[in-house]
Structures are given as structure tokens and as C-alpha cells.
Scaffold this active site. Sequence first.
Site, PDB file in Angstrom:
ATOM      1  N   HIS A  19       2.392   0.950  11.290  1.00 50.37           N
ATOM      2  CA  HIS A  19       1.780   1.481  11.707  1.00 50.37           C
ATOM      3  C   HIS A  19       2.422   3.128  12.378  1.00 50.37           C
ATOM      4  O   HIS A  19       1.927   4.042  12.133  1.00 50.37           O
ATOM      5  CB  HIS A  19       0.929   0.730  13.053  1.00 50.37           C
ATOM      6  N   ASP A 115      -5.346   4.185  15.208  1.00 55.12           N
ATOM      7  CA  ASP A 115      -5.044   4.066  13.722  1.00 55.12           C
ATOM      8  C   ASP A 115      -5.818   2.470  14.010  1.00 55.12           C
ATOM      9  O   ASP A 115      -5.935   1.341  14.966  1.00 55.12           O
ATOM     10  CB  ASP A 115      -3.044   3.815  13.648  1.00 55.12           C
ATOM     11  N   ALA A 345      16.958  -3.361   6.833  1.00 57.65           N
ATOM     12  CA  ALA A 345      17.774  -2.348   6.137  1.00 57.65           C
ATOM     13  C   ALA A 345      16.883  -0.840   5.637  1.00 57.65           C
ATOM     14  O   ALA A 345      15.932  -1.017   6.281  1.00 57.65           O
ATOM     15  CB  ALA A 345      17.729  -3.252   4.802  1.00 57.65           C
ATOM     16  N   TRP A 365       1.724  -1.124   2.482  1.00 57.21           N
ATOM     17  CA  TRP A 365       1.945   0.449   2.115  1.00 57.21           C
ATOM     18  C   TRP A 365       2.604   0.988   2.582  1.00 57.21           C
ATOM     19  O   TRP A 365       2.581   2.169   1.542  1.00 57.21           O
ATOM     20  CB  TRP A 365      -0.022   1.307   2.558  1.00 57.21           C
ATOM     21  N   ASN A 366       3.482   1.316   3.219  1.00 59.52           N
ATOM     22  CA  ASN A 366       4.428   2.243   3.728  1.00 59.52           C
ATOM     23  C   ASN A 366       5.162   2.092   2.831  1.00 59.52           C
ATOM     24  O   ASN A 366       5.503   3.205   1.829  1.00 59.52           O
ATOM     25  CB  ASN A 366       4.611   2.076   5.071  1.00 59.52           C
ATOM     26  N   GLU A 370       7.027   5.004   0.316  1.00 58.31           N
ATOM     27  CA  GLU A 370       8.232   5.137  -0.375  1.00 58.31           C
ATOM     28  C   GLU A 370       8.736   5.257  -1.715  1.00 58.31           C
ATOM     29  O   GLU A 370       9.097   5.405  -1.772  1.00 58.31           O
ATOM     30  CB  GLU A 370       9.445   4.207   0.832  1.00 58.31           C
ATOM     31  N   GLU A 386      -2.734  -6.367   3.394  1.00 56.60           N
ATOM     32  CA  GLU A 386      -3.951  -6.011   2.420  1.00 56.60           C
ATOM     33  C   GLU A 386      -3.090  -5.908   1.469  1.00 56.60           C
ATOM     34  O   GLU A 386      -3.758  -5.182   0.653  1.00 56.60           O
ATOM     35  CB  GLU A 386      -4.884  -4.552   2.881  1.00 56.60           C
ATOM     36  N   GLN A 387      -1.878  -6.949   0.975  1.00 58.78           N
ATOM     37  CA  GLN A 387      -0.583  -6.560   0.675  1.00 58.78           C
ATOM     38  C   GLN A 387      -1.930  -7.046  -1.407  1.00 58.78           C
ATOM     39  O   GLN A 387      -0.825  -6.900  -1.776  1.00 58.78           O
ATOM     40  CB  GLN A 387       0.387  -6.980   1.061  1.00 58.78           C
TER      41      GLN A 387
HETATM   42  N1  UDP Z   1      11.377  -0.967   6.716  1.00 55.64           N
HETATM   43  C1  UDP Z   1      12.642  -0.865   6.770  1.00 55.64           C
HETATM   44  N2  UDP Z   1      13.618  -2.188   6.401  1.00 55.64           N
HETATM   45  C2  UDP Z   1      13.113  -2.710   6.915  1.00 55.64           C
HETATM   46  C3  UDP Z   1      12.099  -3.381   6.518  1.00 55.64           C
HETATM   47  C4  UDP Z   1      11.091  -2.514   6.801  1.00 55.64           C
HETATM   48  O1  UDP Z   1      13.070   0.166   6.779  1.00 55.64           O
HETATM   49  O2  UDP Z   1      14.218  -4.007   6.318  1.00 55.64           O
HETATM   50  C5  UDP Z   1      10.455  -0.130   6.826  1.00 55.64           C
HETATM   51  C6  UDP Z   1       9.759   0.476   5.601  1.00 55.64           C
HETATM   52  O3  UDP Z   1      10.946   0.892   4.983  1.00 55.64           O
HETATM   53  C7  UDP Z   1       8.363   0.690   5.781  1.00 55.64           C
HETATM   54  C8  UDP Z   1       7.823  -0.440   7.323  1.00 55.64           C
HETATM   55  O4  UDP Z   1       9.338  -0.072   7.637  1.00 55.64           O
HETATM   56  O5  UDP Z   1       8.456   2.211   6.138  1.00 55.64           O
HETATM   57  C9  UDP Z   1       7.655  -0.945   6.218  1.00 55.64           C
HETATM   58  O6  UDP Z   1       5.977  -1.078   6.421  1.00 55.64           O
HETATM   59  P1  UDP Z   1       5.132  -1.409   4.999  1.00 55.64           P
HETATM   60  O7  UDP Z   1       3.699  -0.453   5.159  1.00 55.64           O
HETATM   61  O8  UDP Z   1       5.890  -1.275   3.857  1.00 55.64           O
HETATM   62  O9  UDP Z   1       4.255  -3.152   5.368  1.00 55.64           O
HETATM   63  P2  UDP Z   1       4.825  -4.219   6.964  1.00 55.64           P
HETATM   64  O10 UDP Z   1       5.880  -3.959   7.287  1.00 55.64           O
HETATM   65  O11 UDP Z   1       3.659  -3.174   7.610  1.00 55.64           O
HETATM   66  O12 UDP Z   1       3.651  -5.100   6.006  1.00 55.64           O
END
Ligand code: UDP
Length: 468
Positions: A19, A115, A345, A365-366, A370, A386-387
Site C-alpha cells: 500500500h 487507501d 530482495a 498487484w504491485n 512491476e 485478492e491474489q
Molecule cells: N517487495 C520487494 N522485495 C521483496 C518483496 C516485496 O521489494 O522481497 C516489494 C515489491 O516490489 C512490491 C511490494 O513489495 O512493490 C509488494 O506488493 P504486492 O502488492 O506485490 O504484494 P503484497 O506484499 O501486498 O502481498
Amino acid sequence: AEARRPPHVAMLVTPGMGHLIPLAELAKRLAARHGVTATLITFASTASATQRAFLASLPPAIASLSLPPVDLSDLGPGATIETLMSEECARLVPALTGVLSALRETTRLVAYVADLFGADSFDAAVAAGVPRRYLFHPGNLHGLMIMLHLPELDVSMPGEFRDLAEPVRLPGCVPIPGPDVMSGLQDKSDPCYRWMVHHARLYRESEAILVNSFDAVEPDAARVLTHPVPGRPPVYNIGPLIRADANDEPRAACLDWLDRQPPKSVIFVSFGSGGSLPTEHMRELALGLELTGQRFLWVVRSPSDEGTVNANYYDAESKKDPLAYLPEGFVERTKDVGLLVPSWAPQTEVLAHEATGGFLVHCGWNSVLESLVHGVPMVAWPLFAEQRQNAVMLSEGVRASMRVPATKRKEEIAAAVREVMAGQGKGAEVRAKVAALQKAAKEALLEGGAATTALDEVVRKWTCGEYC
Ligand code: UDP
């Protein structure tokens, strides 16, 4: 004099790096293109080291502050992340009212953005007299469509989503099988479900909804939702907002490792900021990767057994040594082709690296955005939130990913990874589609592109009215 101060926007960031990152990117674009400054307001429960470092790295036009801690111990250990976030937000309304009132004194506060599960905080914005209240939906239009229809579905659907014989069909959306609908809606007796219906109603009461998606990835849903309809807030598709490269010093060791691998040879494996697998799936994944003989970079976390699937969500650092759960001898056998990185990472740098050729992703979703922005084809392995509906929409709608079957056997995992990495069979189609989406994502953000135009209109609404 008032009109000469830069317009300011306050943004409430509910817990999770997923978020924070897109809202921070939105704030950066508002500052760079429109001269709008921002304050990111975070919850004390997410004050992890990862988050603090991220906030500290933002440009000076973006301030941040943390709300006071809230006691949520009365909710018990079974409360879902959605319930925790919603309760925390509702209990923070008085504190937030104070924060927003203070911001009104010191800045030219033109809008408040909350949000996802933060719409209850609109009460604070009203009490503090903030003129405009917008909702930021960090997911996609498919997820938003479900939210917008939830109040009706709640009444019309007698049982549970997971028991539906037919998929859920909504305008412009890929049909979603009931069990794949977001996990927060799967049990009507859980407080989480009632919270979701509550939020869904508030969604419809917001002044407008900003969505972090782009038209090409869900074209039919975009046609439906960006077309204005009386009684529904206008929807602005302002993505893809993804994290810019962090350029951290020192450079992460895994990037040096990638430098030594051939172009497009590595599959990156990661489950988001909080996802971890049950031990059994973790072992199958390890053996599946080994079967492919493929180079891999895997962000490993301790397993999620005993219903603690979300345990890492509030704090990205794993508690135990995750490598201890891998199959006997795996680390040694794969040391020439694989790199295991515990917990975290630099994902956008990894996806941008030329050695990366595929992404086994949890479909947060992020992460999906990416991957698309960097043109990396995906293998979908959804876990929660929501995956699963994202995985359906990606693999059956726009066909930008393969999907690992639910049985999660090592042979199935290996087959999906091989197809994407070799670009054969379905993998060829996925690669071509991802290349097209990469181009479309870039175009949306250019001058005259759909996302740029949408955000221009939003800022025009924020800054006109009182002063012009
Ligand atoms: N992320 C990262 N390194 C990691 C794991 C996650 O930089 O090892 C970042 C990833 O690039 C993204 C965010 O954390 O921007 C994860 O958001 P996403 O919506 O994909 O998944 P959530 O964490 O909400 O399940």
C-alpha cells in the site's frame, strides 16, 4: 498569499508495503508534475525497519508521520489482516482528526486520500474540514468491480462464494470462480466479511476512486468503469504506479550475482512483502526448481504452517532461519544455479535486470505491475487476499501468466517454469502478451497517455473551485 502556497494532499496508508509503495509513487508524481506536496500518514503497527528506511528515502516534498499505536489485543489471534487494518483505522479517527486539523493550519490542504480499507477515516477528514475525500484502490479494476457490486451480492447470494457452482460474472470482467474470489469474502461468519461489505458501501460514497491499473491489462473492465455513471463515483485509472529503483548503497549482493548470469536465464521467485508457503509447498517448489535445472533467485521465508499465513505481513523480516525448512541437500545441490535470499530482495531492480527472464509471483498487484513494466513473463502462484482473482484474470483474461495448478506437485511447478522460461507452448503466448503490455504501460504514463490525463484531471479538480 494562500494561492501561492503549494497545494497539499494528506494520504492515509493502511498497513503493508504494497500500500505504501504505490501511494508514495503517486505522491512523487504529484510533486514532480503538479507541484503538489504530500504528507503520508502511516499506522504505528507497520513501523518496520523496511518501512522506515523507505519513508526516509522519499524526496523533501513528501513528509510522513505515524499515528499513535492502537491496542487491538481484544480482537484475538484469529482476526484477519483485513479486520486488523479496518479496526485500527476506525479506532484512529479521533487521532487522525487532530492530525488533519493541524495540517490544515500549516499547509494548503486541498484533498485527503485514503487507501483500501481506510474509508472510515473520511469521518476524520469531514470533522477536520478537508474539502475533498478520494479513495485510492491499490488493486485493479477487477477487484474494484467486486467491491462495487458487493453490497448487492451480499443480499442476492445465499451461501458462500466458495460454494458457487458458476463463476462470478461482472461487467467487463473475466469470470472468477467462487473459490478464487478474494479471501476476505470467503466466510460470511467472519467479522472480516462484514467489514468488507461495510467498506464496499463506503467505496460508493467516496468522491472519486483512483485505481493503480492501466487500461490494456483489463481493457473491458476499463471501458465499463472509466465511463461515468450516475450514482457511482468517477473512477480514474492512474497506473501503473510502481516503485522507482531504490539505488540503495551498498548494492544488494543478489544484483551482483545476477550480473554474472546470462541474459534472461534466471527465474525470480518471490511471494510479496508478507507471503510465505506451507512447509510442504516450500519443499515441492524447491524440488520443482531443481527439476528444471533453471537458474533461480528465490526470496525465501520461513513457512506459514498453523494458519499464520499472514504473520509476516506486518513485519517483512522472517523470524526464523528459512533455509532450515528446505529439503535435505537442496542448497548444496543447487549452489551453482540458484541463489537464496532470506526475506527481502530489491524486487524492482531484480525485475529490471537483464538476467531475469521470468517471475514466479504470488500475484500481489504491485508485483504484477512491476513485472509488466519490466516485460517479465509470469508464473502465477497466488496465496491469499485478492491474489487468486488476480491470477485468474492474468492467466485466463489477458494471458500474461501461466498458472501453477492447485495440487502444487514438483513436476507441475517445473513444467510451468520451463514453458515460461523457454517461451514454448503457452509460454510463447505469455511472452508476446507481456511485451505488448509493457509497451502499453509505458504509453499510459507518457504526455497525453491515459494515466497522465486522468491524474491531470484529478489535480484540476483538487486545485480549482476555492481559488480559481
Ligand atoms: N517487495 C520487494 N522485495 C521483496 C518483496 C516485496 O521489494 O522481497 C516489494 C515489491 O516490489 C512490491 C511490494 O513489495 O512493490 C509488494 O506488493 P504486492 O502488492 O506485490 O504484494 P503484497 O506484499 O501486498 O502481498
